[in-house]
Design an enzyme around this catalytic site. Sequence first.
Site, PDB file in Angstrom:
ATOM      1  N   ASP A   1      -0.065   9.145   0.507  1.00  0.00           N
ATOM      2  CA  ASP A   1       0.557  10.452   0.227  1.00  0.00           C
ATOM      3  C   ASP A   1       2.060  10.391  -0.099  1.00  0.00           C
ATOM      4  O   ASP A   1       2.802   9.660   0.556  1.00  0.00           O
ATOM      5  CB  ASP A   1       0.472  11.368   1.455  1.00  0.00           C
ATOM      6  CG  ASP A   1      -0.883  11.366   2.105  1.00  0.00           C
ATOM      7  OD1 ASP A   1      -1.822  10.816   1.533  1.00  0.00           O
ATOM      8  OD2 ASP A   1      -0.989  11.917   3.223  1.00  0.00           O
TER       9      ASP A   1
ATOM     10  N   GLN B   1       3.848   7.477   2.095  1.00  0.00           N
ATOM     11  CA  GLN B   1       3.108   6.709   3.093  1.00  0.00           C
ATOM     12  C   GLN B   1       3.063   5.269   2.612  1.00  0.00           C
ATOM     13  O   GLN B   1       2.604   4.995   1.484  1.00  0.00           O
ATOM     14  CB  GLN B   1       1.686   7.268   3.256  1.00  0.00           C
ATOM     15  CG  GLN B   1       1.656   8.609   3.950  1.00  0.00           C
ATOM     16  CD  GLN B   1       1.916   8.470   5.445  1.00  0.00           C
ATOM     17  OE1 GLN B   1       1.003   8.196   6.213  1.00  0.00           O
ATOM     18  NE2 GLN B   1       3.160   8.672   5.870  1.00  0.00           N
TER      19      GLN B   1
ATOM     20  N   TRP C   1      -4.578   0.194   3.654  1.00  0.00           N
ATOM     21  CA  TRP C   1      -3.934   1.133   4.590  1.00  0.00           C
ATOM     22  C   TRP C   1      -3.717   0.461   5.955  1.00  0.00           C
ATOM     23  O   TRP C   1      -4.554  -0.319   6.400  1.00  0.00           O
ATOM     24  CB  TRP C   1      -4.843   2.353   4.735  1.00  0.00           C
ATOM     25  CG  TRP C   1      -4.229   3.505   5.469  1.00  0.00           C
ATOM     26  CD1 TRP C   1      -3.479   4.493   4.932  1.00  0.00           C
ATOM     27  CD2 TRP C   1      -4.348   3.791   6.870  1.00  0.00           C
ATOM     28  NE1 TRP C   1      -3.109   5.384   5.906  1.00  0.00           N
ATOM     29  CE2 TRP C   1      -3.626   4.987   7.112  1.00  0.00           C
ATOM     30  CE3 TRP C   1      -4.972   3.176   7.955  1.00  0.00           C
ATOM     31  CZ2 TRP C   1      -3.520   5.563   8.374  1.00  0.00           C
ATOM     32  CZ3 TRP C   1      -4.871   3.753   9.214  1.00  0.00           C
ATOM     33  CH2 TRP C   1      -4.151   4.936   9.408  1.00  0.00           C
TER      34      TRP C   1
ATOM     35  N   TRP D   1       0.798  -1.228   0.000  1.00  0.00           N
ATOM     36  CA  TRP D   1       0.000   0.000   0.000  1.00  0.00           C
ATOM     37  C   TRP D   1       0.832   1.281   0.000  1.00  0.00           C
ATOM     38  O   TRP D   1       1.807   1.389   0.746  1.00  0.00           O
ATOM     39  CB  TRP D   1      -0.877   0.000   1.266  1.00  0.00           C
ATOM     40  CG  TRP D   1      -1.517   1.331   1.517  1.00  0.00           C
ATOM     41  CD1 TRP D   1      -1.007   2.364   2.235  1.00  0.00           C
ATOM     42  CD2 TRP D   1      -2.778   1.764   1.027  1.00  0.00           C
ATOM     43  NE1 TRP D   1      -1.887   3.426   2.225  1.00  0.00           N
ATOM     44  CE2 TRP D   1      -2.975   3.073   1.493  1.00  0.00           C
ATOM     45  CE3 TRP D   1      -3.779   1.166   0.235  1.00  0.00           C
ATOM     46  CZ2 TRP D   1      -4.130   3.815   1.200  1.00  0.00           C
ATOM     47  CZ3 TRP D   1      -4.916   1.898  -0.045  1.00  0.00           C
ATOM     48  CH2 TRP D   1      -5.084   3.200   0.433  1.00  0.00           C
TER      49      TRP D   1
ATOM     50  N   GLU E   1      -5.712  18.725   5.460  1.00  0.00           N
ATOM     51  CA  GLU E   1      -4.576  17.815   5.512  1.00  0.00           C
ATOM     52  C   GLU E   1      -3.486  18.298   4.550  1.00  0.00           C
ATOM     53  O   GLU E   1      -3.743  19.079   3.632  1.00  0.00           O
ATOM     54  CB  GLU E   1      -4.993  16.398   5.074  1.00  0.00           C
ATOM     55  CG  GLU E   1      -6.110  15.784   5.917  1.00  0.00           C
ATOM     56  CD  GLU E   1      -6.428  14.331   5.546  1.00  0.00           C
ATOM     57  OE1 GLU E   1      -6.579  13.528   6.477  1.00  0.00           O
ATOM     58  OE2 GLU E   1      -6.538  14.007   4.352  1.00  0.00           O
TER      59      GLU E   1
ATOM     60  N   PHE F   1       3.215   9.241  10.014  1.00  0.00           N
ATOM     61  CA  PHE F   1       2.295   9.861   9.070  1.00  0.00           C
ATOM     62  C   PHE F   1       3.054  10.866   8.191  1.00  0.00           C
ATOM     63  O   PHE F   1       4.268  11.020   8.286  1.00  0.00           O
ATOM     64  CB  PHE F   1       1.151  10.547   9.844  1.00  0.00           C
ATOM     65  CG  PHE F   1      -0.025   9.630  10.109  1.00  0.00           C
ATOM     66  CD1 PHE F   1       0.090   8.252  10.064  1.00  0.00           C
ATOM     67  CD2 PHE F   1      -1.277  10.167  10.401  1.00  0.00           C
ATOM     68  CE1 PHE F   1      -1.003   7.417  10.305  1.00  0.00           C
ATOM     69  CE2 PHE F   1      -2.379   9.351  10.639  1.00  0.00           C
ATOM     70  CZ  PHE F   1      -2.250   7.976  10.592  1.00  0.00           C
TER      71      PHE F   1
END
Length: 520
Positions: free
Chosen positions: A56, A72, A80, A53, A238, A112
Amino acid sequence: MKINFILSVFAIGMIIMSCTNQSAKKQTADASKSGYYTEPYRPQIHFSPEAHWTNDPNGLVFSNGNYHLFYQYYPDSSVWGPMHWGHAVSKDLIHWKHLPIALYPDSLGCIFSGSAVVDANNTSGLGKDGKGPLVAMFTYHDFVGAKAGTNTFQNQAIAYSNDDGMTWTKYDHNPVVKNPGIRDFRDPKVCWHEPTKKWILTLATLNTITFFSSPDLKNWTKESEFGEGVGQHGAAWECPDLFKLKVEGTDLEKWVLLVSINPGGPNGGSATQYFVGEFDGKVFHNESPSPAPRWMDYGKDNYAGVSWSGIPAADGHRLLIGWMSNWQYANKVPTTVWRGAMTLPRELKLKKLESGEIVLSGYPTAEFENYGSKWETLQSEKSSNTYSLGAADAFDYSVELDLGTASQANIQLANSKNEVFEIVLDKAKQQVRINRNHSGETSFSPNFPVDIVAPAQIDEKVSLRLVIDQASVELFLNEGLLEMTNIVFPGEIYNEVNIKSEQEIKITESKVRKLASIWR
Ligand code: FRU
């Protein structure tokens, strides 16, 4: 909402296991493997991880000839999960070399989104042998605290590299920006502000952006907050970005603030809005003409895009890459080995319209222009305005139309399986509409086959560029004044273009560049 939902799917035990078991998680290229990057829907000219996976892009920094792309990454699954920073580098923004995972979760949480900078003057003191380090800033997301219902589970931390980004050490006094009690407190983007000689941190804080400043990347002071009453709201902001850009053809410079929001995009789900104004080292002064949101890309699949730091000011290019998916269906798209890919890197420009308004445009980079075969002018099959693109791993297609008095033109991309991706250039309504209802596999989400609409200035003369890969179509109207990025899952690549109108239109130019896979 999304994170809470996903969180409930994972047992804490599994998370902790994943955070500590670092052994087998290598992500390195072996292009000699047969069948490498040939799975159904595998992007051929876009970045995607070898397996598992991604969402971003993170830590985009240019240093010593390398464009670093962190991202990410969840190395244990194609959905995720506890986030790591995957890592790849490119010398030309076309070919990518996979590198080992750069940042693993630890006792403070999972890793993150965030950014990276070249600390050339060693303001952080974290350099070595008289040389400044690369410094990455990221959000620690503490699943345990989130599950326990605290509001302080996201905190900002730094890591540094003294081998030009190849290996990273987490700073031993993390976190450097502690959460004051804001549930969504994440995605730090750092830049250097020359007039005040300080680092500026642009942080998403629930539904505003908070700016902080620092002399050394370690001690941060809150300066101001931006966002109330302007732009799109209703969900967490975000992945912000803040940078200065020249207004094309003028001596004027303006600051651009990018803010992603999910959901709340113009066509549902995730999208990125932008503001143009001034930034004085403390406060962002928005000069956008109305409080209504302005969107960077009207497609459904360009999210969390941010720009590279470290590109020399003399070069002046501002290059962005986005995640080519949408949280509405990102976890369900029909790929198996990997899930998620990035957009083409794009050059951002500020352009002044006749109305005086300053808008953001995005267009494929000069490097992309130089990649692949030369443009071939296409001849249509007898009076039908159907053009065969031939055979290639991907295509760069461009068409110039003179719509004359016609109110609209319809451009269909098709393949031999009768799968179509349809674009309507509607001059009467001043809109571009995309329909991917019959584009291939669409059944994985009701949010996928929906009308995708963008307001657009469409005059008589229109120039349209379509970058067609195995699983995406990136549309650029009038040199990037409108961008629409959409993913698709056809049984084979679209290699035919069909242009129709109920009224008379002229096709002044129709041309293609055939592109070979960047992975073989
Ligand atoms: C955006 C985002 C970020 C967060 C990351 C987690 O897509 O939700 O806000 O840092 O993804 O993977």
